[in-house]
Design a protein around this motif. Structure first.
Motif, mmCIF file in Angstrom:
data_model
loop_
_atom_site.group_PDB
_atom_site.id
_atom_site.type_symbol
_atom_site.label_atom_id
_atom_site.label_comp_id
_atom_site.label_asym_id
_atom_site.label_seq_id
_atom_site.Cartn_x
_atom_site.Cartn_y
_atom_site.Cartn_z
ATOM 1 N N ALA A 51 0.852 -1.189 0.000
ATOM 2 C CA ALA A 51 0.000 0.000 0.000
ATOM 3 C C ALA A 51 0.888 1.240 0.000
ATOM 4 N N ASN A 52 0.467 2.261 -0.764
ATOM 5 C CA ASN A 52 1.167 3.544 -0.893
ATOM 6 C C ASN A 52 2.438 3.451 -1.735
ATOM 7 N N PHE A 53 2.550 2.353 -2.501
ATOM 8 C CA PHE A 53 3.615 2.197 -3.488
ATOM 9 C C PHE A 53 2.959 1.779 -4.804
ATOM 10 N N TYR A 54 3.685 1.951 -5.909
ATOM 11 C CA TYR A 54 3.161 1.525 -7.204
ATOM 12 C C TYR A 54 4.303 0.975 -8.053
ATOM 13 N N GLY A 55 3.960 0.108 -9.002
ATOM 14 C CA GLY A 55 4.968 -0.444 -9.898
ATOM 15 C C GLY A 55 4.867 -1.955 -9.987
ATOM 16 N N THR A 56 5.975 -2.588 -10.379
ATOM 17 C CA THR A 56 6.058 -4.046 -10.489
ATOM 18 C C THR A 56 7.222 -4.512 -9.633
ATOM 19 N N PRO A 57 6.964 -5.345 -8.620
ATOM 20 C CA PRO A 57 8.042 -5.778 -7.717
ATOM 21 C C PRO A 57 9.196 -6.431 -8.476
ATOM 22 N N GLY A 103 -0.939 -3.326 -4.497
ATOM 23 C CA GLY A 103 -1.126 -3.882 -5.828
ATOM 24 C C GLY A 103 -1.210 -2.837 -6.916
ATOM 25 N N SER A 104 -1.065 -1.562 -6.567
ATOM 26 C CA SER A 104 -1.127 -0.504 -7.582
ATOM 27 C C SER A 104 0.091 -0.591 -8.493
ATOM 28 N N THR A 105 -0.146 -0.423 -9.781
ATOM 29 C CA THR A 105 0.946 -0.546 -10.746
ATOM 30 C C THR A 105 1.337 0.784 -11.381
ATOM 31 N N ALA A 106 0.481 1.801 -11.282
ATOM 32 C CA ALA A 106 0.771 3.091 -11.912
ATOM 33 C C ALA A 106 0.638 4.222 -10.908
ATOM 34 N N VAL A 107 1.427 5.295 -11.104
ATOM 35 C CA VAL A 107 1.395 6.435 -10.193
ATOM 36 C C VAL A 107 0.018 7.087 -10.179
ATOM 37 N N THR A 108 -0.719 6.944 -11.280
ATOM 38 C CA THR A 108 -2.055 7.537 -11.341
ATOM 39 C C THR A 108 -3.028 6.864 -10.375
ATOM 40 N N SER A 109 -2.620 5.747 -9.797
ATOM 41 C CA SER A 109 -3.455 5.088 -8.788
ATOM 42 C C SER A 109 -3.263 5.715 -7.412
ATOM 43 N N CYS A 110 -2.263 6.589 -7.294
ATOM 44 C CA CYS A 110 -2.017 7.277 -6.024
ATOM 45 C C CYS A 110 -2.987 8.457 -5.935
ATOM 46 N N ALA A 111 -3.912 8.396 -5.003
ATOM 47 C CA ALA A 111 -4.918 9.452 -4.848
ATOM 48 C C ALA A 111 -4.508 10.393 -3.727
ATOM 49 N N CYS A 112 -4.648 11.694 -3.973
ATOM 50 C CA CYS A 112 -4.286 12.685 -2.957
ATOM 51 C C CYS A 112 -5.196 12.550 -1.740
ATOM 52 N N ASN A 113 -4.611 12.688 -0.557
ATOM 53 C CA ASN A 113 -5.368 12.558 0.686
ATOM 54 C C ASN A 113 -6.380 13.694 0.850
ATOM 55 N N ASP A 114 -6.059 14.870 0.321
ATOM 56 C CA ASP A 114 -6.982 16.006 0.371
ATOM 57 C C ASP A 114 -7.961 15.846 -0.788
ATOM 58 N N THR A 115 -9.251 15.707 -0.475
ATOM 59 C CA THR A 115 -10.250 15.420 -1.512
ATOM 60 C C THR A 115 -10.412 16.549 -2.523
ATOM 61 N N ASN A 116 -9.947 17.744 -2.188
ATOM 62 C CA ASN A 116 -10.050 18.870 -3.120
ATOM 63 C C ASN A 116 -8.753 19.086 -3.893
ATOM 64 N N SER A 117 -7.906 18.066 -3.902
ATOM 65 C CA SER A 117 -6.643 18.167 -4.629
ATOM 66 C C SER A 117 -6.461 16.964 -5.536
ATOM 67 N N ALA A 118 -5.492 17.080 -6.447
ATOM 68 C CA ALA A 118 -5.190 15.997 -7.386
ATOM 69 C C ALA A 118 -3.714 16.074 -7.748
ATOM 70 N N LEU A 119 -3.207 15.008 -8.368
ATOM 71 C CA LEU A 119 -1.800 14.994 -8.758
ATOM 72 C C LEU A 119 -1.525 16.016 -9.856
ATOM 73 N N LYS A 120 -0.329 16.599 -9.817
ATOM 74 C CA LYS A 120 0.105 17.500 -10.876
ATOM 75 C C LYS A 120 0.210 16.719 -12.185
ATOM 76 N N ALA A 121 0.333 17.436 -13.281
ATOM 77 C CA ALA A 121 0.420 16.782 -14.589
ATOM 78 C C ALA A 121 1.613 15.839 -14.665
ATOM 79 N N ASP A 122 2.702 16.174 -13.957
ATOM 80 C CA ASP A 122 3.882 15.304 -13.981
ATOM 81 C C ASP A 122 3.863 14.285 -12.844
ATOM 82 N N ASN A 123 2.741 14.233 -12.118
ATOM 83 C CA ASN A 123 2.537 13.258 -11.034
ATOM 84 C C ASN A 123 3.567 13.359 -9.914
#
Length: 371
Positions: free
Chosen positions: A149-155, A177-197
């Protein structure tokens, strides 16, 4: 008779040669007693203090051809198992788990750990198979490794290699089990990842600094009604009013018509403006809502009721209002009046009945005094 005697003597000699005192040994070449299959050690026939000992449960050994065989000559019947460190029995080999099958030729009781994992010898459960990638762990069904949890990629399946699981950007989280950085959701519900993640930023139409703590109060505040901001805005002043003829109030609480405009701003982006320009030559303060608040620059003038309205001299003044400098509207002489909008000197004395009554009153008063 002689032949029979010779046969008996020969058998006695052979029996004497093959006979071993140690019941777990058999005479070998030269009559030396060696331990039987399934046993190890040195027979008592060779060394008085010796004995052929039975191999540990679940193991076996071939018949010895030399004295002094070790317990390590006893091999586990389960091919995926080996002797314990104290040689007391069998255990699954490193990178296997389970309970060794003690029966020779039977199916193994030791299962290989899932790909990309390892375990020490003697492991009994699959949950003891640890992923080689330190940022990974077994899946729920224990079939393989996945990023924690809180990591992404392929072991990375190779022990000692660089991790294949990258930590989510600060202030974001992801399920195991997340494989892509886009699966990382910001903890603040009114925020999102930058374009470069690379980090979390406030969403479009919000401003501030996202709260990195999950479950905490948001650090991103909604822009005032009728305004909008690009993602990543940090200050309320970045919230621009949707009506191009309006701007935020001084306290940034809402949109108002700009100076020299009047009306109510249109809150809908792309819609027609709700703020109309003041008539030519007039001004208004920001926030003006009615045309009557549009003031003529000439202090002695005001708007008329024409369509569109224009500046005209006030009542009891005449001339042409100016847009700058001294007033172009001249006051009528004392006691004279002129209607609003007079462009020329049309001032005249006020017409009242006192002009005629006063002389008559004076005449009557004089007559009374004579009487």
């Amino acid at each position: 008779m002689k032949a029979t005697s010779l046969i008996l003597i020969s058998l006695a000699v052979i029996a004497t040669v093959n006979a071993c005192t140690d019941t777990n040994a058999t005479a070998g070449a030269g009559g030396t007693c060696f331990c039987n299959a399934g046993y190890y050690g040195t027979s008592t026939d060779v060394t008085a203090s010796g004995a052929c000992q039975k191999c540990p449960t679940g193991t076996n050994s071939v018949a010895a051809t030399a004295s002094g065989t070790l317990v390590t000559s006893c091999t586990c019947n389960d091919t995926n198992a080996g002797l314990k460190a104290d040689n007391s029995g069998c255990q699954c080999k490193a990178n296997f788990y389970g309970t060794p099958n003690a029966v020779a030729g039977g199916a193994t009781g030791c299962t290989a750990c899932p790909t990309g994992t390892a375990s020490p010898a003697g492991t009994a459960a699959v949950t003891s198979c640890a992923c080689n990638d330190t940022n990974a762990s077994l899946k729920g069904d224990n079939s393989g490794c996945q990023c924690k949890a809180n990591f992404y990629g392929t072991p990375n399946a190779v022990a000692g290699g660089a991790t294949g699981c990258t930590a989510c950007p600060t202030g974001s989280a992801a399920a195991a089990g997340s494989t892509a950085v886009t699966s990382c959701a910001c903890n603040d519900t009114n925020s999102a990842l930058k374009a470069d993640n690379s980090a979390c930023i406030c969403k479009a139409n919000f401003y501030g600094t996202p709260n990195a703590v999950a479950g905490g109060a948001t650090g991103c505040t909604a822009c005032p009604t009728g305004s909008a901001a690009a993602a990543g805005s940090t200050a309320v002043t970045s919230c621009a009013c949707n009506d191009t003829n309006s701007a935020l109030k001084a306290d940034n609480s809402a949109c108002i018509c700009k100076a020299n405009f009047y009306g109510t701003p249109n809150a809908v982006a792309g819609g027609a403006t709700g703020c109309t320009a003041c008539p030519t030559g007039t001004t208004s303060t920001a926030g003006t809502t009615v045309i009557g608040s549009c003031a003529c620059p000439d202090t002695n003038a005001s708007l008329n009721t024409a369509t569109p309205p224009v500046c005209q001299c006030n009542a009891n003044f005449y001339g042409t209002p100016t847009t700058t400098g001294a007033s172009g509207c001249t006051a009528c002489p004392s006691g004279q009046t002129a209607p609003a909008g007079s462009a020329t000197n049309v001032c005249k004395a006020a017409s009242t009945s006192s002009t005629y009554i006063l002389p008559i009153v004076s005449l009557l008063f004089s007559l009374v005094m004579l009487i």
